[in-house]
Design a protein around this motif. Structure first.
Motif, PDB file in Angstrom:
ATOM      1  N   LEU A  92       0.856  -1.186   0.000  1.00  0.00           N
ATOM      2  CA  LEU A  92       0.000   0.000   0.000  1.00  0.00           C
ATOM      3  C   LEU A  92       0.884   1.226   0.000  1.00  0.00           C
ATOM      4  O   LEU A  92       1.851   1.316   0.787  1.00  0.00           O
ATOM      5  CB  LEU A  92      -0.915   0.019   1.228  1.00  0.00           C
ATOM      6  N   LEU A  93       0.570   2.181  -0.866  1.00  0.00           N
ATOM      7  CA  LEU A  93       1.324   3.427  -0.966  1.00  0.00           C
ATOM      8  C   LEU A  93       0.420   4.589  -0.601  1.00  0.00           C
ATOM      9  O   LEU A  93      -0.684   4.713  -1.146  1.00  0.00           O
ATOM     10  CB  LEU A  93       1.858   3.628  -2.386  1.00  0.00           C
ATOM     11  N   LEU A  94       0.863   5.438   0.313  1.00  0.00           N
ATOM     12  CA  LEU A  94       0.113   6.640   0.683  1.00  0.00           C
ATOM     13  C   LEU A  94       0.939   7.862   0.300  1.00  0.00           C
ATOM     14  O   LEU A  94       1.865   8.248   1.000  1.00  0.00           O
ATOM     15  CB  LEU A  94      -0.189   6.651   2.184  1.00  0.00           C
ATOM     16  N   GLY A  95       0.638   8.444  -0.865  1.00  0.00           N
ATOM     17  CA  GLY A  95       1.340   9.630  -1.322  1.00  0.00           C
ATOM     18  C   GLY A  95       2.833   9.432  -1.463  1.00  0.00           C
ATOM     19  O   GLY A  95       3.614  10.345  -1.207  1.00  0.00           O
ATOM     20  N   SER A  96       3.248   8.256  -1.869  1.00  0.00           N
ATOM     21  CA  SER A  96       4.670   7.937  -1.946  1.00  0.00           C
ATOM     22  C   SER A  96       4.994   7.317  -3.296  1.00  0.00           C
ATOM     23  O   SER A  96       4.197   6.553  -3.857  1.00  0.00           O
ATOM     24  CB  SER A  96       5.057   6.967  -0.819  1.00  0.00           C
ATOM     25  N   ASP A  97       6.186   7.630  -3.798  1.00  0.00           N
ATOM     26  CA  ASP A  97       6.655   7.121  -5.085  1.00  0.00           C
ATOM     27  C   ASP A  97       8.060   6.550  -4.914  1.00  0.00           C
ATOM     28  O   ASP A  97       9.052   7.162  -5.316  1.00  0.00           O
ATOM     29  CB  ASP A  97       6.647   8.250  -6.120  1.00  0.00           C
ATOM     30  N   PRO A  98       8.191   5.376  -4.298  1.00  0.00           N
ATOM     31  CA  PRO A  98       9.532   4.827  -4.066  1.00  0.00           C
ATOM     32  C   PRO A  98      10.323   4.587  -5.353  1.00  0.00           C
ATOM     33  O   PRO A  98      11.549   4.734  -5.363  1.00  0.00           O
ATOM     34  CB  PRO A  98       9.244   3.501  -3.348  1.00  0.00           C
ATOM     35  N   ALA A  99       9.630   4.230  -6.433  1.00  0.00           N
ATOM     36  CA  ALA A  99      10.343   3.970  -7.685  1.00  0.00           C
ATOM     37  C   ALA A  99      11.045   5.222  -8.197  1.00  0.00           C
ATOM     38  O   ALA A  99      12.092   5.144  -8.855  1.00  0.00           O
ATOM     39  CB  ALA A  99       9.384   3.432  -8.734  1.00  0.00           C
ATOM     40  N   GLY A 100      10.488   6.394  -7.903  1.00  0.00           N
ATOM     41  CA  GLY A 100      11.102   7.630  -8.356  1.00  0.00           C
ATOM     42  C   GLY A 100      11.872   8.349  -7.284  1.00  0.00           C
ATOM     43  O   GLY A 100      12.626   9.283  -7.579  1.00  0.00           O
ATOM     44  N   ASP A 101      11.703   7.936  -6.022  1.00  0.00           N
ATOM     45  CA  ASP A 101      12.261   8.707  -4.911  1.00  0.00           C
ATOM     46  C   ASP A 101      13.319   7.961  -4.113  1.00  0.00           C
ATOM     47  O   ASP A 101      14.080   8.574  -3.375  1.00  0.00           O
ATOM     48  CB  ASP A 101      11.122   9.108  -3.967  1.00  0.00           C
ATOM     49  N   HIS A 102      13.355   6.642  -4.207  1.00  0.00           N
ATOM     50  CA  HIS A 102      14.337   5.878  -3.437  1.00  0.00           C
ATOM     51  C   HIS A 102      15.711   6.022  -4.083  1.00  0.00           C
ATOM     52  O   HIS A 102      15.833   5.949  -5.308  1.00  0.00           O
ATOM     53  CB  HIS A 102      13.933   4.403  -3.369  1.00  0.00           C
ATOM     54  N   PRO A 103      16.762   6.230  -3.279  1.00  0.00           N
ATOM     55  CA  PRO A 103      18.091   6.436  -3.886  1.00  0.00           C
ATOM     56  C   PRO A 103      18.652   5.201  -4.580  1.00  0.00           C
ATOM     57  O   PRO A 103      19.527   5.325  -5.431  1.00  0.00           O
ATOM     58  CB  PRO A 103      18.960   6.837  -2.681  1.00  0.00           C
ATOM     59  N   GLU A 104      18.159   3.999  -4.219  1.00  0.00           N
ATOM     60  CA  GLU A 104      18.618   2.770  -4.875  1.00  0.00           C
ATOM     61  C   GLU A 104      17.679   2.459  -6.039  1.00  0.00           C
ATOM     62  O   GLU A 104      16.687   1.756  -5.892  1.00  0.00           O
ATOM     63  CB  GLU A 104      18.633   1.614  -3.869  1.00  0.00           C
ATOM     64  N   ARG A 105      18.030   2.988  -7.210  1.00  0.00           N
ATOM     65  CA  ARG A 105      17.121   2.864  -8.343  1.00  0.00           C
ATOM     66  C   ARG A 105      16.921   1.405  -8.777  1.00  0.00           C
ATOM     67  O   ARG A 105      15.806   0.986  -9.095  1.00  0.00           O
ATOM     68  CB  ARG A 105      17.643   3.667  -9.528  1.00  0.00           C
ATOM     69  N   LEU A 106      18.004   0.612  -8.780  1.00  0.00           N
ATOM     70  CA  LEU A 106      17.882  -0.780  -9.198  1.00  0.00           C
ATOM     71  C   LEU A 106      16.974  -1.554  -8.255  1.00  0.00           C
ATOM     72  O   LEU A 106      16.161  -2.378  -8.686  1.00  0.00           O
ATOM     73  CB  LEU A 106      19.264  -1.435  -9.271  1.00  0.00           C
ATOM     74  N   LEU A 107      17.101  -1.305  -6.962  1.00  0.00           N
ATOM     75  CA  LEU A 107      16.262  -1.970  -5.971  1.00  0.00           C
ATOM     76  C   LEU A 107      14.795  -1.632  -6.209  1.00  0.00           C
ATOM     77  O   LEU A 107      13.925  -2.511  -6.214  1.00  0.00           O
ATOM     78  CB  LEU A 107      16.687  -1.553  -4.567  1.00  0.00           C
ATOM     79  N   ALA A 108      14.505  -0.344  -6.414  1.00  0.00           N
ATOM     80  CA  ALA A 108      13.123   0.093  -6.602  1.00  0.00           C
ATOM     81  C   ALA A 108      12.559  -0.418  -7.920  1.00  0.00           C
ATOM     82  O   ALA A 108      11.402  -0.858  -7.990  1.00  0.00           O
ATOM     83  CB  ALA A 108      13.055   1.612  -6.538  1.00  0.00           C
ATOM     84  N   THR A 109      13.362  -0.398  -8.976  1.00  0.00           N
ATOM     85  CA  THR A 109      12.893  -0.860 -10.283  1.00  0.00           C
ATOM     86  C   THR A 109      12.553  -2.341 -10.238  1.00  0.00           C
ATOM     87  O   THR A 109      11.519  -2.781 -10.767  1.00  0.00           O
ATOM     88  CB  THR A 109      13.968  -0.598 -11.348  1.00  0.00           C
ATOM     89  N   SER A 110      13.418  -3.101  -9.588  1.00  0.00           N
ATOM     90  CA  SER A 110      13.165  -4.537  -9.464  1.00  0.00           C
ATOM     91  C   SER A 110      11.902  -4.802  -8.666  1.00  0.00           C
ATOM     92  O   SER A 110      11.101  -5.683  -9.015  1.00  0.00           O
ATOM     93  CB  SER A 110      14.366  -5.208  -8.785  1.00  0.00           C
ATOM     94  N   ALA A 111      11.689  -4.032  -7.596  1.00  0.00           N
ATOM     95  CA  ALA A 111      10.515  -4.236  -6.739  1.00  0.00           C
ATOM     96  C   ALA A 111       9.224  -4.028  -7.505  1.00  0.00           C
ATOM     97  O   ALA A 111       8.270  -4.823  -7.381  1.00  0.00           O
ATOM     98  CB  ALA A 111      10.587  -3.300  -5.542  1.00  0.00           C
ATOM     99  N   PHE A 112       9.162  -2.981  -8.302  1.00  0.00           N
ATOM    100  CA  PHE A 112       7.897  -2.649  -8.961  1.00  0.00           C
ATOM    101  C   PHE A 112       7.722  -3.352 -10.312  1.00  0.00           C
ATOM    102  O   PHE A 112       6.739  -3.118 -10.999  1.00  0.00           O
ATOM    103  CB  PHE A 112       7.767  -1.137  -9.102  1.00  0.00           C
ATOM    104  N   SER A 113       8.665  -4.212 -10.643  1.00  0.00           N
ATOM    105  CA  SER A 113       8.467  -5.069 -11.812  1.00  0.00           C
ATOM    106  C   SER A 113       8.241  -6.524 -11.378  1.00  0.00           C
ATOM    107  O   SER A 113       8.253  -7.426 -12.204  1.00  0.00           O
ATOM    108  CB  SER A 113       9.684  -4.980 -12.738  1.00  0.00           C
ATOM    109  N   SER A 114       8.031  -6.723 -10.064  1.00  0.00           N
ATOM    110  CA  SER A 114       7.907  -8.072  -9.517  1.00  0.00           C
ATOM    111  C   SER A 114       6.505  -8.646  -9.655  1.00  0.00           C
ATOM    112  O   SER A 114       6.298  -9.832  -9.422  1.00  0.00           O
ATOM    113  CB  SER A 114       8.296  -8.068  -8.036  1.00  0.00           C
TER     114      SER A 114
END
Length: 804
Positions: free
Chosen positions: A557-579
């Motif tokens: 669940l995301l509440l006003g958050s964009d980890p894919a665009g805001d997390h400093p570990e881009r590879l980690l975030a990209t992998s998470a949201f393509s899972s």
């Protein structure tokens, strides 16, 4: 305590502080003296002569400017004599010689001091019939501010603000005599993060804001006092709307926080509220596409997906990220939904780029912003305040330039405070602990710095300098500072309501009220308050993203958050949201994180909801509703309550009810109520003084990143969904650059403007080179944006040209 003197003001005896300016003393006593150039937050100059009064002296009465005259014992002052009236009429007559008759179309019309004082103190008619002077109008002095030169009365408010307060003297008087005008330097715009303040300061409408120009008349505006949530300073603002649309934000003078000043992103960032790209209806994924749906359909889809995940994989397979951009009431509802209704402790408001929650909430003794006014020494070891917390930058700069504090700035790169600092210390990312150890020893070149730190009162502004610096470094710096005599720590982080979200329990190790989630008594107390079991500690944001990649986290669940665009570990975030995880998002826009979500709920944003927020001081302030949301968007608290109901739980369905529950269930917030924050002493906020129990500052170890070290930190105009959605701010988004010391550039065969390829943390970017002598040798700076997130590893390689 200031000495009190007695003066005679228009025949009555009043008291004033010795040395206080006459114009201010008279106003406190109920007598308003007209003025244009004088402003309580800037040095007096006596330029406009509108504040002339008569003061009795040994040679009789004498006309003098009340804005430059300090009061003294026995002073006799006349503010309404015939001589004074005649003088003020003459001043206004001169000011109106060339002033254009723009009142019907001028943005200042209806709230213009020149207009008002012409009516109250003017001659009634002018003896001048000659042609007025004319200039091209308007001319842009930057992307946000327009200048009508013929309206200017040369009061110097704008030029003095730029020089004295902002430290950006890029607007000045040019030419002489009748041709004198305010303007910028040739080919050099007013490139200041604080330019919008000059519009608010201007008494005649010579400076106008491009986003507001011709949008509304002042008497048509509906206004509500609120709190800016662009960053964590918590500046007090007046939000003004016309026809249910926010059209202007102006600063409110509050001693505790912003003293009336705002940064341009906070002042002009409201335009995203009516962006065409804003979500106005729920979206549900069908046949691989997000399609519009009704609220009941979207809620049923979200509840079904979450319910199935919980039934098959357990509540620990569900997690939540967000709340740092929300109100306390929304964050509290989100926390209760996850911990109590769903039963997971995996929730976080941070995204891996902030200091630890333990540091932010646990360090003591704590300072507040106002402590800077009495500080003898100010240490800033944290982010570049001008870029991440702009108005705090102004308060620190004031302490150094106007109040005489010794300013020490420690950072891996140049900061906005460097020109005003007494001591500037540089180090490469990873080497901060070694510098701290040398500073504590106070040997050699650091002896004078250590001596200043031993001269209290000391206020230390501490945070993360960037995402590649040692995560434990703020704790280590705090450990050193609290060991000094008469020192206090002001822990800082960037996100608007991160502190409030942590207070509401959106952290894997915390329950609402700064209580440990592993504390059995705290868990039992929270369960009793909520009427259901409460989950203990869970995963943080980075661990949640990793869990999405390995399949252990099946729903998010995301509440006003964009980890894919805001997390400093881009590879980690990209992998998470393509899972393929089941993602439910509560947001105002589609972004990299929810574009592939299962369900997206459109929610109301700033100025569309009522509630509270908490800044980095722990100061709780009110935010108010002045306009409705768009389309079918709803307050997030209502959507969270509806989802909780469909999952078999219950959460109060209004922000007002949640606010009352917070006062009963969140330790430290019992003194906070909407009524107390809207009126009376509480209008400036209530500081939560409770600290996190059991906090022990972590030790930090120095690391050697190698020949080149990466420094990566955010800039004010680094992007983000809301900035890009605002037509006035979007063009200010800077192109990415690779900054390095001249010696490093020479060694790599690079010159300014050349393209370089940077590799770190498995990510590669290519950008133009920028030469920056303010960086330590061996350091490369890349601003942190969604497109340039290189990770948190300081080890970096740089090669010339594009990748082959």
């Amino acid at each position: 305590m200031a000495e009190v003197v007695k003066i005679t003001l228009d025949g009555r005896e009043v008291e004033a502080e010795a040395g206080e300016l006459l114009i201010a003393a008279a106003e406190k006593a109920g007598t308003y003296i007209p003025r244009f150039c004088w402003h309580a937050r800037m040095d007096p100059v006596g330029m406009c002569r509108m504040c002339l009064v008569e003061v009795e002296g040994p040679r009789g009465r004498m006309l003098t400017t009340s804005c430059t005259t300090p009061v003294g014992e026995g002073m006799v002052v006349h503010t309404a004599s015939e001589t004074v009236k005649k003088a003020q009429e003459g001043v206004l007559e001169f000011l109106l010689i060339n002033h254009p008759l723009d009142c019907p179309v001028c943005d200042k019309g209806g709230e213009c001091p020149l207009q008002d004082q012409t009516m109250s103190h003017g001659p009634g008619e002018s003896r001048y019939v000659e042609e007025k002077r004319h200039f091209e109008k308007p001319i842009p002095i930057n992307d946000l501010v327009l200048l009508d030169r013929e309206r200017c009365i040369l009061c110097a408010r704008c030029t003095r603000f730029a020089d004295e307060i902002a430290g950006d003297p890029l607007i000045e008087f040019i030419d002489r005599g009748n041709h004198t005008q305010v303007n910028t330097f040739p080919d050099d715009p007013f490139a200041s993060y604080f330019s919008g303040n000059t519009v608010q300061l201007c008494p005649v409408g010579a400076l106008t804001a491009k986003p507001f120009r011709f949008k509304a008349r002042p008497w048509d505006l509906e206004a509500a006092e609120s709190t800016c949530t662009t960053c964590a300073v918590g500046c007090r603002v007046s939000v003004q709307a016309s026809h249910n649309e926010v059209v202007r934000i102006i600063g409110v003078d509050v001693d505790a926080t912003n003293q009336g000043w705002l940064c341009d992103r906070g002042r002009f960032g409201f335009e995203h509220l009516r962006s065409p790209s804003r979500l106005d209806t729920p979206m549900v994924r069908r046949d691989g596409e997000l399609v519009p749906a009704s609220w009941p359909e979207a809620l049923e889809a979200a509840a079904a997906g979450l319910g199935a995940t919980i039934a098959e994989h357990g509540p620990g397979s569900v997690a939540g990220i967000g709340g740092a951009r929300s109100t306390n009431e929304e964050a509290y509802a989100f926390s209760r939904l996850l911990r109590s209704v769903i039963g997971t402790g995996s929730l976080d408001a941070s995204l891996g780029d902030d200091p630890s929650a333990d540091f932010l909430l646990g360090v003591t003794p704590r300072a507040v912003i106002a402590d800077l006014e009495q500080a003898r020494t100010v240490l800033v070891w944290g982010p570049d305040l001008k870029e991440e917390l702009p108005v705090l930058h102004l308060r620190v700069r004031r302490a150094a330039t106007a109040l005489g504090a010794t300013l020490i700035v420690v950072a891996p790169g140049a900061t906005g405070l460097d020109p005003d600092a007494d001591h500037v210390l540089r180090y490469r990312p990873g080497e901060g602990p070694a510098l701290l150890q040398s500073l504590a020893a106070g040997e050699g070149d650091l002896k004078a710095v250590r001596s200043a730190l031993d001269s209290g009162p000391v206020v230390a502004v501490i945070g993360r300098t960037g995402v590649t610096d040692t995560r434990e470094l703020p704790d280590a710096v705090a450990r050193f500072v609290v060991g000094l005599a008469d020192a206090r720590v002001l822990p800082v982080a960037r996100r608007g309501n991160l502190f409030g979200a942590l207070d509401m329990g959106i952290s894997p190790g915390l329950l609402p009220g700064r209580r440990r989630a592993e504390d059995a008594a705290a868990l039992e107390s929270q369960a009793s308050a909520w009427g259901s079991p409460v989950a203990g500690p869970g995963r943080n944001a980075s661990e949640i993203l990793a869990g999405m990649s390995d399949g252990s986290v099946r729903a998010l669940l995301l509440l006003g958050s964009d980890p894919a665009g805001d997390h400093p570990e881009r590879l980690l975030a990209t992998s998470a949201f393509s899972s393929g995880a089941f993602v439910v998002s509560f947001d105002m826009f589609l972004n990299d994180s929810n574009r592939n979500a299962a369900v997206v709920f459109p929610v109301d944003g700033f100025a569309e909801v009522e509630g509270t927020v908490t800044n980095f001081e722990g100061r709780v302030q009110k935010v108010n509703r002045v306009a409705p949301g768009v389309g079918a968007s709803r307050p997030a608290v209502e959507a969270l309550a509806d989802l909780a109901e469909r999952l078999g739980g219950a959460i109060p369905a209004s922000a007002a009810l949640l606010a009352k529950e917070i006062t009963q269930c969140v330790p430290g917030y019992s003194r906070v109520s909407w009524e107390s924050l809207d009126w009376g002493e509480g209008r400036d906020g209530v500081v939560i003084e409770e600290s996190l129990p059991g906090y022990e500052p972590a030790a930090a170890k120095a690391t050697d990143p190698g020949a080149l070290a990466l420094h990566s930190a955010r800039r004010l105009y680094s992007g983000g969904t809301t900035m890009i959605a605002g037509p006035s701010l979007a063009p200010l988004l800077a192109d990415p650059t690779v900054a390095m010391h001249p010696d490093d550039a020479d060694r790599l065969g690079l010159a300014s403007g050349d393209r370089a390829t940077v590799k770190s943390g498995g990510v590669t970017i290519t950008a133009p080179v920028e030469i920056d002598s303010g960086l330590p040798q061996g350091t490369v700076f890349v601003p942190l944006t969604p497109a340039t997130a290189l990770g948190t590893d300081p080890a970096v390689s740089v090669t010339a040209g594009d990748p082959s």
